[in-house]
Scaffold this motif. Structure first.
Motif, PDB file in Angstrom:
ATOM      1  N   LYS A   1      26.747 -37.229  34.601  1.00  0.00           N
ATOM      2  CA  LYS A   1      27.137 -38.231  35.580  1.00  0.00           C
ATOM      3  C   LYS A   1      27.412 -37.543  36.920  1.00  0.00           C
ATOM      4  O   LYS A   1      27.690 -36.348  36.980  1.00  0.00           O
ATOM      5  CB  LYS A   1      28.410 -38.967  35.132  1.00  0.00           C
ATOM      6  CG  LYS A   1      28.290 -39.695  33.796  1.00  0.00           C
ATOM      7  CD  LYS A   1      27.388 -40.908  33.890  1.00  0.00           C
ATOM      8  CE  LYS A   1      27.393 -41.694  32.575  1.00  0.00           C
ATOM      9  NZ  LYS A   1      26.500 -42.872  32.637  1.00  0.00           N
TER      10      LYS A   1
ATOM     11  N   SER B   1      31.078 -33.867  33.229  1.00  0.00           N
ATOM     12  CA  SER B   1      30.368 -34.856  32.404  1.00  0.00           C
ATOM     13  C   SER B   1      30.726 -34.662  30.942  1.00  0.00           C
ATOM     14  O   SER B   1      30.991 -33.547  30.491  1.00  0.00           O
ATOM     15  CB  SER B   1      28.849 -34.717  32.593  1.00  0.00           C
ATOM     16  OG  SER B   1      28.486 -35.020  33.923  1.00  0.00           O
TER      17      SER B   1
ATOM     18  N   ASN C   1      19.054 -40.903  30.716  1.00  0.00           N
ATOM     19  CA  ASN C   1      19.644 -40.050  31.748  1.00  0.00           C
ATOM     20  C   ASN C   1      19.033 -38.652  31.694  1.00  0.00           C
ATOM     21  O   ASN C   1      18.210 -38.348  30.826  1.00  0.00           O
ATOM     22  CB  ASN C   1      21.167 -39.994  31.604  1.00  0.00           C
ATOM     23  CG  ASN C   1      21.592 -39.485  30.236  1.00  0.00           C
ATOM     24  OD1 ASN C   1      21.039 -38.520  29.714  1.00  0.00           O
ATOM     25  ND2 ASN C   1      22.587 -40.134  29.641  1.00  0.00           N
TER      26      ASN C   1
END
Length: 459
Positions: A193, A206, A423
């Protein structure tokens, strides 16, 4: 008295240096942090990081940081380097583990900079001592392995010095761009993130997700289709590419007129330089429904035109033809170089004995090409889970009807990433999966070859 021209001397010294490196990593002061919460001027050793006894674990846990796990990897890698130094055949393997150990140790220690924006830290003398010892160990590994193979007492080492110097830039390139970035495989186990502008801050803050990133590629309904397509296409490309490359190499070297041979070599080699974007439009010019070259010819022959981009049954053949057209000429260069280096006396002797060109090719050229073909095939098998993304994504011109025949792992990952359904951690997980499977396949193929033809193995 120790003989500095003996490889044994350097390997014993390497083992001592590795033990000192482990001690410096665990016992010497590694990192200083000015302030975290109520604690100030904190000095942390590798031992404290390894056993999670820094006193900062609650803050680390709150920020999803896990430096002791990464430090454990670093220590294990250094231990593996030490164990490999005792092998009877002295390899270069410790070098890889030493480099990775240093990279992981640095990654574990710079965790402490990312608690909050006001936190400052710096590496202490123990860290720099550890890195210095690691660099010295790498040098000892290279020298020891080199002496083991080149037998310095016979003077063979000096005769190979120029060749070793030529290898140095390539080795340095691999260390910087292949081995040092390897700690990035940890992204495979993170839900990455954005927490700030720094890539390190984003990584450290993260959350760890374990094997969660690997599940998406196996849980998708397209998992079997894309895996099967990737493997079968690559097996076909390897087999037909080998035949085409060897055929082109033999054919060109058999042309007596050198100028004509260069013309043919250029014709076969030129497609390699064309981008798949260009090739996709050339393919579109051939296959377009109304004005495509092939459909125009079919109409002139009284046949019905084919809607190529809505007919998936033709595309496995189109992909194979496109791959051969683009890469076979480039693949033939190594085989041509091998043929040119063959002993001309063998062909002269065969000619005197009455063997024609066909027999010379079958009984001399092809057997002498066998080691090169086996080596390149083993390396190609290592990339069997990788697909040529440009070809499979661009040639189909975005046709959804061709999904089942063009869906390979790389295309699936790109499309899922562009849609925002996965992601960066998942992408890293796929890359790690492809690399590990490829490495295992190389070892397996090499083992099979060692049982059939021991002289032609890669290792």
């Amino acid at each position: 008295m120790a003989d500095p021209t003996s490889s044994k001397f350097y390997w014993r010294l390497l083992q001592i240096v590795l033990l000192i490196a482990v001690a410096s990593l665990l016992l010497a002061p590694q990192v200083w942090v000015n302030k975290v919460g109520d604690a100030e001027n904190i000095v942390i050793s590798g031992y404290q990081v390894l056993f999670a006894s820094t006193g900062l674990e609650p803050a680390l846990q709150a920020l999803a940081l896990d430096p002791h796990g990464i430090m454990l990897i670093s220590v294990v890698l250094l231990g593996l380097a030490f164990l490999f130094s005792f092998l009877p055949k002295k390899p270069f393997y410790p070098l890889v583990f030493i480099i990775l150990s240093g990279a992981f140790a640095a990654l574990a220690l710079i965790h402490f900079e990312w608690f909050e924006r006001t936190t400052r830290s710096r590496m202490l003398w123990g860290f720099w001592l550890y890195l210095g010892l690691s660099f010295f160990a790498i040098v000892l590994n290279i020298v020891g392995s080199g002496l083991e193979r080149l037998k310095v007492r016979t003077g063979e080492f000096k005769s190979h010095m120029s060749l070793l110097m030529m290898l140095a830039p390539g080795v340095l390139f691999l260390i910087i761009f292949a081995y040092l970035p390897m700690p990035g495989i940890l992204l495979s186990f993170k839900n990455l993130k954005l927490h700030g502008q720094s890539i390190f801050e984003n990584f450290f803050k993260s959350a760890w997700v374990g094997m969660g990133n690997f599940r998406f590629i196996f849980a998708t309904p397209d998992a079997l289709t894309m895996t099967t397509n990737t493997v079968l296409y690559n097996l076909t490309f390897i087999a037909l590419g080998l035949l085409a490359s060897v055929g082109i190499a033999v054919g060109i070297t058999e042309i007596s007129n050198r100028r004509t041979a260069k013309v043919y070599q250029t014709m076969y080699f030129l497609p390699f330089f064309l981008s798949w974007v260009v090739v996709s439009y050339l393919t579109y010019a051939l296959l377009q429904d109304r004005h495509g070259v092939i459909n125009t010819l079919l109409r002139s022959w009284g046949r019905d035109p084919i809607n190529w981009y809505a007919s998936p049954q033709y595309w496995p053949f189109i992909f194979v033809i496109a791959n051969l057209w683009k890469y076979a000429g480039n693949g033939s260069i190594i085989y041509m170089a091998t043929i040119v280096g063959m002993d001309a006396a063998l062909f002269e002797a065969a000619s005197i004995d009455g063997a024609g060109r066909a027999r010379q090719i079958w009984h001399i050229t092809l057997p002498l090409l066998k080691p090169t073909a086996i080596l390149l095939t083993i390396l190609n098998i290592g990339r069997i889970f990788y697909a040529d993304f440009g070809m499979f994504y661009l040639l189909k011109q975005g046709s959804g009807l061709l999904k089942n025949v063009s869906m390979v792992i790389d295309v699936y990952v790109y499309e899922a990433l562009s849609k925002g359904t996965i992601n960066i951690g998942m992408v890293a997980a796929v890359a790690l999966y492809q690399s590990v499977v490829g490495f295992v396949l190389i070892l397996l193929t090499n083992w099979i070859v060692s049982k059939i033809s021991p002289d032609n193995t890669l290792l």
